[in-house]
Design an enzyme around this catalytic site. Structure first.
Site, PDB file in Angstrom:
ATOM      1  N   TYR A   3      -3.987   1.707 -13.566  1.00 16.50           N
ATOM      2  CA  TYR A   3      -3.004   1.394 -12.539  1.00 16.50           C
ATOM      3  C   TYR A   3      -2.150   0.242 -13.033  1.00 16.50           C
ATOM      4  O   TYR A   3      -2.670  -0.763 -13.547  1.00 16.50           O
ATOM      5  CB  TYR A   3      -3.705   1.016 -11.247  1.00 16.50           C
ATOM      6  N   LYS A  30       6.017   3.592  -4.575  1.00 14.67           N
ATOM      7  CA  LYS A  30       5.906   4.339  -5.829  1.00 14.67           C
ATOM      8  C   LYS A  30       6.199   5.824  -5.659  1.00 14.67           C
ATOM      9  O   LYS A  30       6.848   6.441  -6.514  1.00 14.67           O
ATOM     10  CB  LYS A  30       4.506   4.143  -6.433  1.00 14.67           C
ATOM     11  N   SER A  66       3.023  -0.629  -2.520  1.00 16.20           N
ATOM     12  CA  SER A  66       3.003   0.445  -3.519  1.00 16.20           C
ATOM     13  C   SER A  66       3.196   1.838  -2.951  1.00 16.20           C
ATOM     14  O   SER A  66       3.250   2.806  -3.723  1.00 16.20           O
ATOM     15  CB  SER A  66       1.706   0.386  -4.330  1.00 16.20           C
TER      16      SER A  66
END
Length: 405
Positions: free
Chosen positions: A188, A86, A83
Site C-alpha cells: 500500500y 483513490k 483514501s
C-alpha cells in the site's frame, strides 16, 4: 506476474423517490444495529448508504457529528474520505484509457519523466555505517503497476523499511527507492498520487479541475471537493481519536477544511455522493444519461490484475494512526483501483466485489454480482479501530441478510 487482458445526472430527489428500498425488516435491522452501536459509544456517529443500480435502498445517520458541539449526525454530513479518493482517481485514469490517451501498460515515465530509471532498495542497515544501497529496477513502473499497488511505492505508516528510510534520509515516499521490483509484490502506498499527476499531465488540467468537470459534476456529486466551501463547513464531521483508556476524544476543529489536491487522498464528501459514484460503476460506467466509462472498462477494473500476487497484511508503524490492515490480506487480489474479495462467506459480499477505505474509517464496497454498493462513513482514528470495524462488518451482515429475494 500474470496479467488479465482488458479488453446528464438525475436529480437526487428523483433518484430517492424511485429507489427500491430494503425490505422493512432490513431497514429495521440496520436501524437497530446502528442505533445500538452509537448509543453504546462504539463510534460517536455513522452514516450508511446502500444503493443498487436503480437508486438508494437505504440512507440513514446515527449518533453525533460532534460530541463537543452536540451536533446530530445527518445524512448530508460531510466526511474527510481520505483514501476513498483513490477509486475516483483510478476511474479518471481509465477515462483517459478509454479515450486512447493512456495505455495501462505504458511506462509512467512517458508522462512523468522523473520516474525514469527507478531504483530498488537492496540493502538498508541503520547505524551500521553501510547506510542505504540501491540497484536498478528490473523493469519500469507502468500505469498498471500504479493502479494495482504493485509499483514498489509504499507509505511510511504501513512499511517499517520505508518508514526507517524516510526518517534516515528525510525524503518522501515518492523520493525514496522502491521497496521491490515493479510487479513482484504488493504494498500500500502513494501509487495513486502518481496517477493523479498522470491525469494532470495528460489532460492539461489540474487534478481537481479534471475530477470536477469529468466525474463529480456529471455524476451530481455536489458535496464532494478538496476544499469545503465556507457555506458547507458547518456540516463537516469532527474527527475522534481513541485514547489509551479506550474512549474517544474529539480533535480540535480546524479553521477551514481544505486538503492538498492529490490522487491518493484529500476529498471531502457525503455518503450519498459516494453512493452515486458506486451506482455509476454498478451500471457499467453510466448514471442516468451520463456515461463516464465504457462498460468493458468497468468490467476489467473488477478483474484480477495482480495474477498470483495477493494483498499481504500491512503492518502499521504507527498504531495511533492505524492498526494492521486490510481484511482479506493473504487471499485477496487487486483490480484496477479496488481490492477484490477472493471468496464469499454467508451474509457477505460476493467474490470479485471491489472495496477500499479511508484512514478515518470511511469504507465502501461495490458488489457487481449482487448489484449493490454500500458506503459506511465514520470519522475515527486509528484506522481499522476494532469497534469501528465491528460496525462496518455489522452493516454488511445486516444488508446481505435482508436483501430482497
Amino acid at each position: 506476474m500474470r496479467h488479465t487482458r482488458w479488453i446528464l445526472p438525475l436529480l437526487l430527489v428523483a433518484v430517492v423517490a424511485a429507489a427500491p428500498p430494503l425490505p422493512e425488516r432490513g431497514a429495521e435491522a440496520l436501524n437497530a444495529f446502528l442505533q445500538g452501536a452509537t448509543s453504546r459509544g462504539d463510534v460517536p456517529g455513522v452514516v450508511v448508504a446502500v444503493v443498487d443500480r436503480d437508486g438508494v435502498m437505504y440512507h440513514e445517520a446515527f449518533g453525533q457529528s460532534s460530541t463537543v458541539r452536540q451536533t446530530p449526525m445527518a445524512r448530508d454530513t460531510i466526511f474527510n474520505m481520505a483514501s476513498m479518493t483513490k477509486a475516483i482517481t483510478s476511474v479518471a485514469v481509465m477515462m483517459l484509457v478509454d479515450e486512447g490517451k493512456v495505455s495501462i501498460d505504458d511506462d509512467v515515465a512517458r508522462y512523468l519523466p522523473q520516474f525514469a530509471n527507478p531504483v530498488v532498495v537492496s540493502r538498508f542497515e541503520e547505524g551500521s555505517g553501510g547506510g542505504l544501497e540501491t540497484r536498478p529496477a528490473r523493469r519500469p513502473i507502468t500505469i498498471r503497476h500504479l493502479l494495482t499497488h504493485t509499483s514498489g511505492i509504499g507509505y511510511g505508516f504501513s512499511s517499517d523499511t520505508l518508514n526507517r528510510i524516510m526518517q534516515a534520509t528525510g525524503k518522501t515516499e515518492l523520493e525514496s527507492p522502491l521497496l521491490f521490483d515493479p510487479g513482484e509484490s504488493w504494498a500500500y502506498g502513494a501509487s495513486t498520487r502518481v496517477l493523479g499527476q498522470v491525469v494532470a499531465a495528460v489532460s492539461g488540467q489540474p487534478l481537481d479541475a479534471f475530477l470536477q468537470a469529468r466525474i463529480l459534476g456529471p455524476l451530481g456529486m455536489v458535496d464532494t471537493f478538496y476544499a469545503v466551501p465556507e457555506s458547507k463547513q458547518a456540516r463537516v464531521v469532527a474527527v475522534n481519536t481513541r485514547g489509551a483508556d479506550g474512549t474517544f476524544a474529539e480533535q480540535p476543529r480546524p479553521a477551514s477544511f481544505r486538503s492538498n489536491v492529490a490522487g491518493d487522498g484529500g476529498l471531502y464528501g457525503t455518503a450519498g455522493d459516494y453512493g452515486r459514484f458506486l451506482r455509476m460503476l454498478l451500471n457499467g460506467g453510466r448514471l442516468g444519461d451520463t456515461r463516464i466509462l465504457r462498460e468493458a472498462t468497468v468490467r476489467t477494473m473488477f478483474e484480477n490484475h495482480t495474477g498470483d500476487v495477493v494483498v499481504p497484511l500491512q503492518r502499521s508503524t504507527n498504531q495511533g494512526l492505524s492498526r494492521d490492515f486490510p481484511l482479506g490480506a493473504g487471499t485477496d487480489h487487486w483490480g484496477l483501483g479496488f481490492q477484490l474479495a477472493s471468496q464469499q462467506q454467508p451474509n457477505r459480499r460476493a467474490s470479485g466485489s471491489g472495496t477500499w477505505a479511508g484512514i478515518f474509517n470511511t469504507h465502501f464496497f461495490v458488489d457487481p454480482a449482487t448489484g449493490i454498493g454500500v458506503v459506511v462513513m465514520m470519522q475515527t482514528l486509528p484506522f481499522y479501530d476494532e469497534a469501528s470495524m465491528r460496525v462496518y462488518a455489522g452493516v454488511e451482515e445486516a444488508v446481505y441478510a435482508n436483501l430482497p429475494r
